[in-house]
Motif scaffolding. Structure first.
Motif, mmCIF file in Angstrom:
data_model
loop_
_atom_site.group_PDB
_atom_site.id
_atom_site.type_symbol
_atom_site.label_atom_id
_atom_site.label_comp_id
_atom_site.label_asym_id
_atom_site.label_seq_id
_atom_site.Cartn_x
_atom_site.Cartn_y
_atom_site.Cartn_z
ATOM 1 N N PHE A 157 0.836 -1.203 0.000
ATOM 2 C CA PHE A 157 0.000 0.000 0.000
ATOM 3 C C PHE A 157 0.874 1.257 0.000
ATOM 4 O O PHE A 157 0.590 2.223 -0.723
ATOM 5 N N ILE A 158 1.940 1.238 0.799
ATOM 6 C CA ILE A 158 2.879 2.364 0.811
ATOM 7 C C ILE A 158 3.509 2.553 -0.563
ATOM 8 O O ILE A 158 3.696 3.682 -1.036
ATOM 9 N N VAL A 159 3.835 1.447 -1.230
ATOM 10 C CA VAL A 159 4.396 1.516 -2.586
ATOM 11 C C VAL A 159 3.434 2.235 -3.526
ATOM 12 O O VAL A 159 3.840 3.082 -4.337
ATOM 13 N N ALA A 160 2.148 1.888 -3.438
ATOM 14 C CA ALA A 160 1.146 2.537 -4.294
ATOM 15 C C ALA A 160 1.082 4.040 -4.016
ATOM 16 O O ALA A 160 0.979 4.848 -4.947
ATOM 17 N N LEU A 161 1.163 4.424 -2.758
ATOM 18 C CA LEU A 161 1.144 5.844 -2.409
ATOM 19 C C LEU A 161 2.380 6.560 -2.944
ATOM 20 O O LEU A 161 2.291 7.690 -3.447
ATOM 21 N N MET A 162 3.527 5.914 -2.846
ATOM 22 C CA MET A 162 4.764 6.526 -3.352
ATOM 23 C C MET A 162 4.724 6.683 -4.870
ATOM 24 O O MET A 162 5.185 7.681 -5.417
ATOM 25 N N LEU A 163 4.157 5.678 -5.533
ATOM 26 C CA LEU A 163 4.044 5.767 -6.988
ATOM 27 C C LEU A 163 3.181 6.957 -7.383
ATOM 28 O O LEU A 163 3.445 7.630 -8.381
ATOM 29 N N LEU A 185 2.278 -4.103 -12.633
ATOM 30 C CA LEU A 185 1.753 -2.799 -13.036
ATOM 31 C C LEU A 185 2.852 -1.747 -13.080
ATOM 32 O O LEU A 185 2.850 -0.871 -13.954
ATOM 33 N N GLU A 186 3.791 -1.812 -12.142
ATOM 34 C CA GLU A 186 4.916 -0.871 -12.164
ATOM 35 C C GLU A 186 5.729 -1.014 -13.444
ATOM 36 O O GLU A 186 6.069 -0.018 -14.096
ATOM 37 N N ASP A 187 6.028 -2.265 -13.802
ATOM 38 C CA ASP A 187 6.833 -2.493 -15.005
ATOM 39 C C ASP A 187 6.073 -2.103 -16.264
ATOM 40 O O ASP A 187 6.659 -1.536 -17.199
ATOM 41 N N ALA A 188 4.783 -2.402 -16.290
ATOM 42 C CA ALA A 188 3.977 -1.997 -17.445
ATOM 43 C C ALA A 188 3.943 -0.479 -17.557
ATOM 44 O O ALA A 188 4.093 0.086 -18.653
#
Length: 304
Positions: free
Chosen positions: A81-87, A163-166
């Motif tokens: 979840f933190i990763v999604a916020l940082m993105l 999703l990050e790589d895409a």
């Protein structure tokens, strides 16, 4: 953990993004391209994100305590979840800000060929990382579509990396288009437009991940197919029916099941205990993630 958590995919993405981030920053310093700067920040964010995913896998392995009797499996959901916020904040918000600025105040690019070369190399590296994520995901995706996998997977790291790589691949393409059009048309505003496209793309991906990771973090139960399997394994032998059942994933690899079972009337206590033990064994054999099972025997009081 490595198999289900996609550790290989995370490490591949971390190495690729770290190298790409350095190359992009060098390209930005040389060319002054806002698309390159946005992609640089994006790669730095992605590198940090992979570090957080690895940290979540590590902390989730801690043993249960009296304060956390069900363990720390949800750490993996928290860090995802933190990763999604940082993105969203470091990736999307920055790219949108930089894109608006460059559209309003376009600046000529210097040495655009350098940017093109770096972007092409970055696309090759991101393609490798993306291929690794796809390979790791296929092992647990089953017959679901890729979108269904992202929506339904209880393992958070692989959907995040996918999703990050895409997003990284498409972002690089947008940056390449922005730089290319700036060179072809002689109008640097296209570089800003490419940056805006990157920001919109990252925003969509980040919001999708935030929604999915929030759902896992607050608690998701078994899917319909898995729940049918559990109920089917419970309602065998002396169990007449499942009166009610609740399930919840307290970690990607740990499912909690609580159910009240209607038993056959007239059973002795030892027979009830044996029937409950058999039901637990059948469920664990059919659903290996069902590690915590609490079954309450009762009588079927449904009116005839």
């Amino acid at each position: 953990m490595a198999a289900t958590g996609g550790t290989k995919a995370i490490l591949a993405a971390l190495v690729a993004n770290a190298g790409i981030a350095v190359a992009k920053f060098v390209g930005f310093v040389i060319t002054g391209s806002s698309s390159m700067l946005a992609e640089s920040v994006h790669s730095v964010a992605d590198t940090s994100n992979q570090g957080l995913l690895l940290l979540g896998q590590r902390t989730a392995k801690r043993k249960a305590t009296s304060e956390h009797p069900f363990g720390y499996g949800r750490d993996r959901y928290f860090y995802s979840f933190i990763v999604a916020l940082m993105l969203f904040t470091l990736g999307a918000a920055f790219a949108l800000y930089e894109g608006v600025h460059k559209v309003q105040h376009p600046e000529e690019l210097s040495s655009p060929l350098v940017a093109v070369v770096i972007l092409v190399v970055a696309i090759a590296l991101e393609t490798y990382s993306f291929a690794m994520a796809i390979k790791e995901s296929k092992a647990i995706k089953g017959d679901r579509s890729w979108w269904g996998f992202v929506r339904q997977s209880k393992t958070p790291e692989l959907p995040v990396v996918l999703l990050e790589d895409a997003g990284a691949l498409f972002g690089l393409v947008f940056a390449l288009i922005g730089v290319g059009l700036s060179v072809v048309t002689g109008d640097p505003v296209w570089d800003g437009i490419g940056t805006l496209m990157i920001g919109v793309l990252l925003g969509i991906i980040a919001i999708t991940l935030i929604i999915e990771m929030k759902s896992l973090l607050i608690g998701e139960g078994s899917g319909e197919e898995e729940l049918d399997t559990i109920v089917g394994e419970l309602t065998v032998g002396e169990v007449e029916r499942v009166i009610h059942i609740r399930t919840q994933y307290i970690g990607p690899d740990e499912l909690l099941i609580a159910a009240k079972l209607a038993m056959r009337r007239g059973m002795a206590l030892t027979e009830v205990a044996a029937a409950i033990d058999d039901a637990e064994r059948r469920v664990r054999d059919a659903v290996p993630t069902a590690r915590l099972i609490y079954l309450e025997p009762d009588l079927d009081r449904t009116p005839a």
